[in-house]
Design a protein around this motif. Sequence first.
Motif, PDB file in Angstrom:
ATOM      1  N   ASP A  15       3.305  -9.739   5.991  1.00 25.70           N
ATOM      2  CA  ASP A  15       2.247  -8.938   6.732  1.00 25.70           C
ATOM      3  C   ASP A  15       2.481  -8.897   8.251  1.00 25.70           C
ATOM      4  OD1 ASP A  15       0.017  -7.401   6.656  1.00 25.70           O
ATOM      5  OD2 ASP A  15      -1.126  -8.654   5.301  1.00 25.70           O
ATOM      6  N   LEU A  16       1.542  -8.123   8.697  1.00 24.81           N
ATOM      7  CA  LEU A  16       1.781  -8.040  10.178  1.00 24.81           C
ATOM      8  C   LEU A  16       1.101  -9.335  10.997  1.00 24.81           C
ATOM      9  CD1 LEU A  16       0.185  -4.466  10.982  1.00 24.81           C
ATOM     10  CD2 LEU A  16       2.674  -5.150  10.993  1.00 24.81           C
ATOM     11  N   GLY A  17       0.134 -10.107  10.215  1.00 21.87           N
ATOM     12  CA  GLY A  17      -0.316 -11.078  10.697  1.00 21.87           C
ATOM     13  C   GLY A  17       0.014 -12.086   9.753  1.00 21.87           C
ATOM     14  N   VAL A  40      11.056  -3.490   8.395  1.00 16.73           N
ATOM     15  CA  VAL A  40      10.782  -2.340   7.915  1.00 16.73           C
ATOM     16  C   VAL A  40      11.351  -1.994   6.405  1.00 16.73           C
ATOM     17  CG1 VAL A  40      10.761   0.281   8.436  1.00 16.73           C
ATOM     18  CG2 VAL A  40      10.301  -1.351  10.138  1.00 16.73           C
ATOM     19  N   SER A  41      12.567  -2.409   6.246  1.00 14.11           N
ATOM     20  CA  SER A  41      13.060  -1.858   5.068  1.00 14.11           C
ATOM     21  C   SER A  41      12.277  -2.809   3.858  1.00 14.11           C
ATOM     22  CB  SER A  41      14.619  -2.093   4.878  1.00 14.11           C
ATOM     23  OG  SER A  41      15.047  -1.438   5.744  1.00 14.11           O
ATOM     24  N   MET A  42      11.964  -3.997   4.164  1.00 15.33           N
ATOM     25  CA  MET A  42      11.382  -4.960   3.169  1.00 15.33           C
ATOM     26  C   MET A  42       9.992  -4.431   3.051  1.00 15.33           C
ATOM     27  SD  MET A  42      12.844  -8.528   4.585  1.00 15.33           S
ATOM     28  CE  MET A  42      11.204  -9.222   4.668  1.00 15.33           C
ATOM     29  N   ALA A  43       9.181  -4.226   3.890  1.00 17.16           N
ATOM     30  CA  ALA A  43       7.717  -3.736   3.958  1.00 17.16           C
ATOM     31  C   ALA A  43       7.771  -2.528   3.274  1.00 17.16           C
ATOM     32  CB  ALA A  43       7.111  -3.494   5.477  1.00 17.16           C
ATOM     33  N   ARG A  81       4.544  -4.168  -8.002  1.00 14.40           N
ATOM     34  CA  ARG A  81       4.710  -5.648  -8.806  1.00 14.40           C
ATOM     35  C   ARG A  81       4.324  -6.689  -7.797  1.00 14.40           C
ATOM     36  NH1 ARG A  81      10.840  -5.666 -11.206  1.00 14.40           N
ATOM     37  NH2 ARG A  81      10.437  -4.462 -12.968  1.00 14.40           N
ATOM     38  N   ASN A  82       4.704  -6.422  -6.454  1.00 14.09           N
ATOM     39  CA  ASN A  82       4.204  -7.602  -5.405  1.00 14.09           C
ATOM     40  C   ASN A  82       2.982  -7.050  -4.583  1.00 14.09           C
ATOM     41  OD1 ASN A  82       4.146 -10.069  -4.069  1.00 14.09           O
ATOM     42  ND2 ASN A  82       6.386  -9.952  -3.882  1.00 14.09           N
ATOM     43  N   TYR A  83       2.384  -7.689  -3.869  1.00 12.86           N
ATOM     44  CA  TYR A  83       1.297  -7.379  -3.207  1.00 12.86           C
ATOM     45  C   TYR A  83       1.239  -7.860  -1.652  1.00 12.86           C
ATOM     46  CZ  TYR A  83      -3.031  -4.764  -2.667  1.00 12.86           C
ATOM     47  OH  TYR A  83      -4.120  -3.819  -2.143  1.00 12.86           O
ATOM     48  N   PRO A  84       2.262  -7.795  -1.089  1.00 14.40           N
ATOM     49  CA  PRO A  84       2.343  -8.297   0.564  1.00 14.40           C
ATOM     50  C   PRO A  84       1.945  -7.185   1.273  1.00 14.40           C
ATOM     51  CG  PRO A  84       4.601  -8.110  -0.173  1.00 14.40           C
ATOM     52  CD  PRO A  84       3.839  -7.547  -1.428  1.00 14.40           C
ATOM     53  N   TRP A  85       2.014  -7.196   2.559  1.00 14.09           N
ATOM     54  CA  TRP A  85       1.645  -6.341   3.473  1.00 14.09           C
ATOM     55  C   TRP A  85       0.080  -5.679   3.182  1.00 14.09           C
ATOM     56  CZ3 TRP A  85       4.730  -6.492   7.555  1.00 14.09           C
ATOM     57  CH2 TRP A  85       5.972  -6.925   7.324  1.00 14.09           C
ATOM     58  N   TYR A  86      -0.625  -6.626   2.917  1.00 14.63           N
ATOM     59  CA  TYR A  86      -2.062  -6.407   2.801  1.00 14.63           C
ATOM     60  C   TYR A  86      -2.793  -5.489   3.812  1.00 14.63           C
ATOM     61  CZ  TYR A  86      -6.996  -7.480   1.680  1.00 14.63           C
ATOM     62  OH  TYR A  86      -8.262  -7.261   1.705  1.00 14.63           O
ATOM     63  N   MET A  87      -2.588  -5.851   5.329  1.00 16.85           N
ATOM     64  CA  MET A  87      -3.069  -5.263   6.388  1.00 16.85           C
ATOM     65  C   MET A  87      -2.660  -3.733   6.426  1.00 16.85           C
ATOM     66  SD  MET A  87      -2.747  -8.568   9.112  1.00 16.85           S
ATOM     67  CE  MET A  87      -3.580  -7.383  10.401  1.00 16.85           C
ATOM     68  N   LEU A  88      -1.526  -3.583   5.788  1.00 17.13           N
ATOM     69  CA  LEU A  88      -1.007  -1.946   5.885  1.00 17.13           C
ATOM     70  C   LEU A  88      -1.524  -1.034   4.950  1.00 17.13           C
ATOM     71  CD1 LEU A  88       2.320  -2.381   7.620  1.00 17.13           C
ATOM     72  CD2 LEU A  88       0.235  -1.618   8.500  1.00 17.13           C
ATOM     73  N   ASN A 121       2.656 -10.421  16.223  1.00 21.22           N
ATOM     74  CA  ASN A 121       3.058 -11.648  17.018  1.00 21.22           C
ATOM     75  C   ASN A 121       4.351 -12.176  16.746  1.00 21.22           C
ATOM     76  OD1 ASN A 121       0.543 -11.784  17.851  1.00 21.22           O
ATOM     77  ND2 ASN A 121       0.141 -13.666  16.904  1.00 21.22           N
ATOM     78  N   PHE A 122       4.879 -11.919  15.613  1.00 19.85           N
ATOM     79  CA  PHE A 122       6.272 -12.227  15.114  1.00 19.85           C
ATOM     80  C   PHE A 122       7.535 -11.341  16.144  1.00 19.85           C
ATOM     81  CE2 PHE A 122       5.207  -9.726  11.201  1.00 19.85           C
ATOM     82  CZ  PHE A 122       6.264  -8.811  11.358  1.00 19.85           C
ATOM     83  N   ALA A 123       7.042 -10.130  16.315  1.00 19.66           N
ATOM     84  CA  ALA A 123       7.853  -9.171  17.215  1.00 19.66           C
ATOM     85  C   ALA A 123       7.728  -9.421  18.544  1.00 19.66           C
ATOM     86  CB  ALA A 123       7.549  -7.726  16.649  1.00 19.66           C
TER      87      ALA A 123
END
Length: 197
Positions: free
Chosen positions: A42-44, A67-70, A78-85, A143-145
Amino acid sequence: MAKLPQAGKGRKVYGLNEIESATLSYATMSERFVAAVLFPHDLGMISFDDLYALGIPIYLPTNELIVSMATAHLLGGRNYPWYMLREEHADHSAFAFAERPMPWEPGWNGVGALNTTAGKAVYLGHGVKDNPELLAKAISISNFALLPHVSRFRSIAGLLRGLGKLSPEDFAAIGKAMEKSSLEAWETTSEFYQSSL
């Protein structure tokens, strides 16, 4: 596995099980780990901010790889990451800015964008899934960027080569620089957070 670098003095690789990852204290993390490899979801990420503040050197994929992974995660079900986007959650972020204006420009013209309906929709995540350029902009202000002293890799082979070149003293120096940077960032933002309590 036989081709991976062998364990050296002071070097171990850990994979945490569910119980360990839920119960590690900050003191245990800083005693147990020399460095960490994170794949953003996620972004945060609290895990990134905590490791950074503890001065545990962090290794992350390059922004292009993230970006490719996101994109793959956002398009997949199937998966549910990148909630904020995700559009279905994007408007929840608006409540954070309703009562108190941001004390600094968060990047990506965030303050100006939040003042218009169209800009607000884009800034808060609408249309990101179908727009790689917009997704790249969102990732570029996380932050990570943005924070210094974070090492990046383009491949697992590159990550392993980079880790193999560092001494325990190198890891310690990176950690001290991260701790210093974290304290400087806190001085900049603490007034905003304290006034929100």
